[in-house]
Design a protein around this motif. Structure first.
Motif: not given
Length: 249
Positions: A126-143
């Motif tokens: 569950a920790k691995a799966l739930l971590s995906v969106t947060p890893e990308w959440w604060n991307t700034t360029a082309n996002f």
């Protein structure tokens, strides 16, 4: 236009892909691993859906092929409940993140109040799966980022806002959305891919002690995505079990 939807599983990824691919006339791909595609041979107009961590190698791959990245967030406890519902009907959940942290085999045909689900929800998978969106959440360029709850409650406004951010001209959003409601999509999936589409469903299925304990394990996910754990303080295990059984069809 090249779009990549990169998010945690069971967050509305497929629904968003269906909407965008039809709205913009994009060739659609759903893959488990970056190596599942020949990126150099993709059409100029396409959308790729994948659940994958934000590594520098993957970011460079997307950038080098001109992809604009989208990610979608959903309440983490709703995600876990959705995984629990889906696991008995789709063995390929084991392919998510190439099996990082385990599989969903332990929760097949279990309930939200079961010890097996609690161990899964607080464990490495569950920790691995739930971590995906947060890893990308604060991307700034082309996002760009979207919330599942907004897509459910304000679909037209959410897609129009997204289209403005993409700088893309669109046709009749309302008509496209009518074609891809969750009710209609539910009839097309043999693996029960599309379920209730009901944000906050977890509150009727997870008693407060379990909900708070699971949320505590994933506190960084809750904080990054700005979700709260506000359970029904009156929910007892028996009522949660009854509610779960009523949802099985």
């Amino acid at each position: 236009m090249r779009l990549a939807i990169v998010s945690t599983p069971r967050s509305g990824n497929t629904w968003l892909r269906y909407i965008l691919s039809n709205l913009y006339g994009l060739k659609a791909y759903a893959i488990h691993r970056p190596n599942d595609l020949d990126w150099g041979q993709l059409p100029e107009r396409c959308v790729v859906q994948i659940h994958w961590h934000k590594s520098m190698e993957f970011v460079n791959l997307l950038e080098s092929h001109g992809f604009y990245v989208l990610t979608i967030a959903r309440h983490p406890l709703d995600v876990l409940i959705s995984i629990l519902h889906f696991a008995p009907h789709e063995p390929q959940t084991a392919c998510w993140l190439d099996g990082k942290g385990g599989t969903e085999s332990s929760i097949v045909d279990r309930s939200p109040t079961s010890s097996e689900f609690y161990l899964y929800a607080t464990g490495p998978r569950a920790k691995a799966l739930l971590s995906v969106t947060p890893e990308w959440w604060n991307t700034t360029a082309n996002f760009e980022k979207v919330r599942y709850e907004d897509l459910v409650f304000q679909p037209s406004e959410t897609i129009r806002t997204l289209s403005q951010s993409l700088g893309a001209a669109i046709g009749d959003v309302t008509e496209i959305l009518k074609l891809f409601t969750l009710d209609k999509l539910r009839t097309t999936a043999s693996n029960r891919h599309f379920w209730k589409g009901c944000p906050g469903l977890w509150r009727s299925l997870l008693p407060p002690g379990a909900a708070r304990a699971i949320a505590a394990v994933h506190s960084e996910v809750f904080a990054t995505l700005d979700y709260k754990c506000d359970p029904d303080m009156n929910l007892v295990n028996f009522a949660a079990e009854v509610a779960w059984l009523k949802l099985q069809d």
